[in-house]
Scaffold this active site. Structure first.
Site, mmCIF file in Angstrom:
data_model
loop_
_atom_site.group_PDB
_atom_site.id
_atom_site.type_symbol
_atom_site.label_atom_id
_atom_site.label_comp_id
_atom_site.label_asym_id
_atom_site.label_seq_id
_atom_site.Cartn_x
_atom_site.Cartn_y
_atom_site.Cartn_z
ATOM 1 C CG MET A 157 -1.935 -1.168 1.197
ATOM 2 S SD MET A 157 -2.875 -1.290 -0.329
ATOM 3 C CE MET A 157 -4.021 0.049 -0.075
ATOM 4 N NE ARG A 158 5.486 4.021 2.809
ATOM 5 C CZ ARG A 158 6.342 4.524 3.720
ATOM 6 N NH1 ARG A 158 6.939 3.730 4.566
ATOM 7 N NH2 ARG A 158 6.618 5.808 3.747
ATOM 8 C CG HIS B 63 -5.257 -1.701 -9.839
ATOM 9 N ND1 HIS B 63 -5.044 -0.821 -8.796
ATOM 10 C CD2 HIS B 63 -6.463 -1.373 -10.362
ATOM 11 C CE1 HIS B 63 -6.073 0.010 -8.706
ATOM 12 N NE2 HIS B 63 -6.943 -0.306 -9.643
HETATM 13 C C1 GRF Z 1 -5.332 -7.371 -3.423
HETATM 14 O O1 GRF Z 1 -6.681 -7.287 -3.786
HETATM 15 C C2 GRF Z 1 -4.510 -6.492 -4.319
HETATM 16 O O2 GRF Z 1 -4.971 -6.447 -5.626
HETATM 17 C C3 GRF Z 1 -4.688 -5.152 -3.654
HETATM 18 O O3 GRF Z 1 -4.632 -5.454 -2.271
HETATM 19 C C4 GRF Z 1 -5.102 -6.767 -2.061
HETATM 20 C C5 GRF Z 1 -4.051 -7.493 -1.284
HETATM 21 O O4 GRF Z 1 -4.497 -8.653 -0.708
HETATM 22 N N1 GRF Z 1 -3.722 -4.201 -4.126
HETATM 23 P P1 GRF Z 1 -3.467 -9.611 0.022
HETATM 24 O O5 GRF Z 1 -2.662 -8.797 1.030
HETATM 25 O O6 GRF Z 1 -2.601 -10.271 -0.993
HETATM 26 O O7 GRF Z 1 -4.338 -10.606 0.750
#
Ligand code: GRF
Length: 298
Positions: free
Chosen positions: A183-184, A202
């Site tokens: 998330m960064r 994504h």
């Molecule tokens: C996924 O849906 C990915 O596409 C999004 O964040 C989610 C991550 O899920 N960017 P995880 O941490 O792999 O369970």
């Protein structure tokens, strides 16, 4: 760095976080700061590097990746070298990768499982978490993987954080940096060290629904078709060359949770498949930013 290490441990303890939230001992040692400075100075990792011409002779041996100066091997060159070696009859060792996470790590788990099942010829050298409480760290620990955790509270400057991450990824000799729910944003230190070798997942069909909460955005827009995109990360957020997409029909009765489950199920199969394609040297980014995927070798 020692003071930072102590501070980090204090914060983790105070927050009542599990031991896996602590960085592996290999990191945050006294040597890291020195190593970081040395690596950055010697290899001139910088934003400008990304635009330099890439000239490198790589013999296709994964073990030699970390001896190529940082930023000098781009994705297309790497892919062409792998393809050449395989065409010459070589059997390649598992491709070294790093996985970047922030959350539950179900995609990390899917990659771990695909490797264990033998459908993905890769090896996870390092798992990087942007948060010490990322549940995915437990999955990494259970699989015996090396981890590096950088918290925003400690590394508030994202460029400094990315310099540390880039240095460790480079030292680990990874071929690709795989963002899985990270998330960064990634910044020039990482992007320039691994040109066209940072991959993002994504949870929407780009270019629709860029940015955060893409599944919610799509659900609230009432889409009839939803899906996922795997692309190369570059300076243009969510706009890098598209490597793979997969779509599903959205049932009118679905709740948001049902759509999320369906999207995650797509991710868990497509991401390991795409990484396998990368390990086979089948990807070529064309000058117009389209991506050509070569068929499986007979
Ligand atoms: C996924 O849906 C990915 O596409 C999004 O964040 C989610 C991550 O899920 N960017 P995880 O941490 O792999 O369970």
């Amino acid at each position: 760095m020692a003071a930072l290490d102590d501070e980090y441990r204090r914060l983790v303890e105070e927050a009542g976080l599990p031991p896996e939230a602590l960085p592996s001992n290999a990191f945050f040692s006294n040597a890291v700061e020195h190593e970081l400075n040395r690596a950055m100075a010697e290899q001139h990792v910088s934003a400008e590097k990304a635009s330099d011409p890439i000239q490198v002779d790589w013999d296709g041996d994964w073990n030699t990746l970390s001896s190529i100066p940082a930023g000098h091997l781009d994705g297309n060159t790497l892919q062409a070298c792998v393809a050449q070696r395989l065409a010459a009859g070589a059997k390649l060792a598992p491709m070294p990768i790093a996985v970047l996470i922030s959350g539950t790590g179900t995609n990390l788990q899917a990659i771990i499982d695909a490797i264990a099942a033998g459908s993905l010829n890769a090896e996870i050298k390092l798992v990087v978490a942007s948060r010490p409480d990322a549940a995915g760290l437990k999955r990494a620990e259970a699989a015996g993987l090396q981890t590096l955790t950088l918290s925003k509270d400690i590394y508030s400057d994202p460029i400094v954080a990315d310099e540390v991450i880039a240095t460790e990824l480079y030292r680990a000799g990874v071929a690709y940096v795989i963002m899985a729910g990270y998330m960064r944003k990634v910044h020039p230190p990482i992007l320039a060290t691994f040109p066209e070798r940072v991959i993002n997942l994504h949870p929407a069909l780009l270019p629709s629904f860029r940015g955060l909460d893409a599944i919610v955005q799509a659900y609230e827009r009432g889409v009839k078709v939803a899906g996922i995109t795997i692309h190369i990360a570059n300076a243009a957020y969510d706009q890098g060359p598209i490597l793979a997409q997969k779509a599903i029909m959205v049932e009118e009765t679905w709740t948001l949770e049902q759509l999320e489950d369906a999207i995650h199920a797509l991710e868990h199969t497509l991401y390991p498949e795409l990484i396998q394609i990368l390990s086979e040297g089948r990807v070529k980014v064309l000058p117009d930013l389209r991506v050509a995927i070569a068929p499986v070798r007979a």
